[in-house]
Motif scaffolding. Sequence first.
Motif, PDB file in Angstrom:
ATOM      1  N   THR A   1      -0.664  -6.007 -27.651  1.00 47.96           N
ATOM      2  CA  THR A   1      -0.765  -6.468 -25.826  1.00 47.96           C
ATOM      3  C   THR A   1       0.389  -5.506 -25.542  1.00 47.96           C
ATOM      4  O   THR A   1       1.517  -5.446 -26.104  1.00 47.96           O
ATOM      5  N   VAL A   2      -0.351  -4.451 -25.092  1.00 48.76           N
ATOM      6  CA  VAL A   2       0.420  -3.120 -24.713  1.00 48.76           C
ATOM      7  C   VAL A   2       0.346  -3.392 -23.094  1.00 48.76           C
ATOM      8  O   VAL A   2      -0.896  -3.525 -22.206  1.00 48.76           O
ATOM      9  N   THR A   3       1.213  -3.400 -22.248  1.00 48.22           N
ATOM     10  CA  THR A   3       1.314  -3.566 -20.626  1.00 48.22           C
ATOM     11  C   THR A   3       1.833  -1.921 -19.956  1.00 48.22           C
ATOM     12  O   THR A   3       2.787  -1.857 -20.894  1.00 48.22           O
ATOM     13  N   VAL A   4       0.999  -1.593 -19.272  1.00 52.30           N
ATOM     14  CA  VAL A   4       1.768  -0.366 -18.596  1.00 52.30           C
ATOM     15  C   VAL A   4       1.890  -0.411 -16.795  1.00 52.30           C
ATOM     16  O   VAL A   4       0.548  -0.365 -16.596  1.00 52.30           O
ATOM     17  N   PRO A   5       2.708  -0.878 -16.215  1.00 50.12           N
ATOM     18  CA  PRO A   5       2.757  -1.503 -14.969  1.00 50.12           C
ATOM     19  C   PRO A   5       2.588  -0.066 -13.877  1.00 50.12           C
ATOM     20  O   PRO A   5       2.466   0.882 -14.962  1.00 50.12           O
ATOM     21  N   LYS A   6       1.477  -0.779 -12.908  1.00 49.82           N
ATOM     22  CA  LYS A   6       1.755   0.652 -11.969  1.00 49.82           C
ATOM     23  C   LYS A   6       2.034   0.177 -10.798  1.00 49.82           C
ATOM     24  O   LYS A   6       2.927  -0.215 -10.460  1.00 49.82           O
ATOM     25  N   GLU A   7       2.301   2.022 -10.628  1.00 50.24           N
ATOM     26  CA  GLU A   7       2.601   1.456  -9.279  1.00 50.24           C
ATOM     27  C   GLU A   7       1.923   2.498  -7.821  1.00 50.24           C
ATOM     28  O   GLU A   7       0.846   2.893  -8.026  1.00 50.24           O
ATOM     29  N   GLU A   8       1.762   1.773  -6.714  1.00 49.45           N
ATOM     30  CA  GLU A   8       1.281   2.293  -5.400  1.00 49.45           C
ATOM     31  C   GLU A   8       0.493   3.846  -5.239  1.00 49.45           C
ATOM     32  O   GLU A   8       2.119   4.636  -5.165  1.00 49.45           O
ATOM     33  N   VAL A   9       0.154   3.911  -5.480  1.00 47.86           N
ATOM     34  CA  VAL A   9      -0.164   5.959  -4.966  1.00 47.86           C
ATOM     35  C   VAL A   9      -1.033   5.866  -3.733  1.00 47.86           C
ATOM     36  O   VAL A   9      -1.661   4.748  -3.751  1.00 47.86           O
ATOM     37  N   ASN A  10       0.408   6.168  -2.967  1.00 49.46           N
ATOM     38  CA  ASN A  10       0.221   6.688  -1.929  1.00 49.46           C
ATOM     39  C   ASN A  10      -1.303   7.413  -1.143  1.00 49.46           C
ATOM     40  O   ASN A  10      -1.429   8.355  -2.437  1.00 49.46           O
ATOM     41  N   LYS A  11      -2.097   6.867  -0.708  1.00 51.82           N
ATOM     42  CA  LYS A  11      -3.647   7.829  -0.356  1.00 51.82           C
ATOM     43  C   LYS A  11      -2.979   8.711   0.565  1.00 51.82           C
ATOM     44  O   LYS A  11      -2.324   7.952   2.110  1.00 51.82           O
ATOM     45  N   PRO A  12      -3.363   9.401   0.442  1.00 54.25           N
ATOM     46  CA  PRO A  12      -2.946  10.849   1.849  1.00 54.25           C
ATOM     47  C   PRO A  12      -3.516  10.927   2.861  1.00 54.25           C
ATOM     48  O   PRO A  12      -4.863  10.141   2.982  1.00 54.25           O
ATOM     49  N   GLU A  13      -3.004  10.362   3.702  1.00 59.53           N
ATOM     50  CA  GLU A  13      -3.509  10.661   5.121  1.00 59.53           C
ATOM     51  C   GLU A  13      -4.569  11.511   5.565  1.00 59.53           C
ATOM     52  O   GLU A  13      -4.446  12.831   5.412  1.00 59.53           O
ATOM     53  N   VAL A  14      -5.225  10.629   6.239  1.00 59.80           N
ATOM     54  CA  VAL A  14      -6.342  11.837   6.857  1.00 59.80           C
ATOM     55  C   VAL A  14      -6.365  12.370   7.923  1.00 59.80           C
ATOM     56  O   VAL A  14      -6.118  11.460   8.969  1.00 59.80           O
ATOM     57  N   LYS A  15      -5.935  13.597   9.100  1.00 58.76           N
ATOM     58  CA  LYS A  15      -5.853  13.771   9.952  1.00 58.76           C
ATOM     59  C   LYS A  15      -7.604  14.122  10.495  1.00 58.76           C
ATOM     60  O   LYS A  15      -8.464  15.751   9.393  1.00 58.76           O
TER      61      LYS A  15
END
Length: 151
Positions: A131-145
């Motif tokens: 079992t290989v576990t690769v944690p995730k980081e939150e990717v900031n969604k680009p702000e839409v203007k």
Amino acid sequence: MAMLPSFFNNRRGSDILDPFSAFDIWDPLKDFPLTSSNSLIPSTRIDWKETPEAHVFKADLPGLKKEEVRVEIEDDRVLQISGERSVEKEEKNDTWHHVERSGGRFLRRFRLPANAKMDQVKASMENGVLTVTVPKEEVNKPEVKAIEISG
């Protein structure tokens, strides 16, 4: 008909016609460029699932010890799982009736997504399952203007 049994005769020492034993002769991955060994094990099964917290890889590696398996991360976000399963030694007096378990090297590679925390990868092995576990980081969604259209 006498020619067919000798053509299909395999290392098991049987003269019984087995149409599937012909596949033992042909190895489509014999000269695969990613390995120096003569054969790769094409049947290494790996599942990849994504949970809210991580990417989880599970590989069925029955009969292997953790020392016989390598888990590596390359700079270009590639997870590589490899190892080698030794072939059972044949004795002159043994008569093989059926062989499905293959030996040789195996290699699987997966390109990880941008949200993988490459520096926090963990691997464990229990009961023949890696079992290989690769944690995730939150990717900031680009702000839409919104841009006002003139005219």
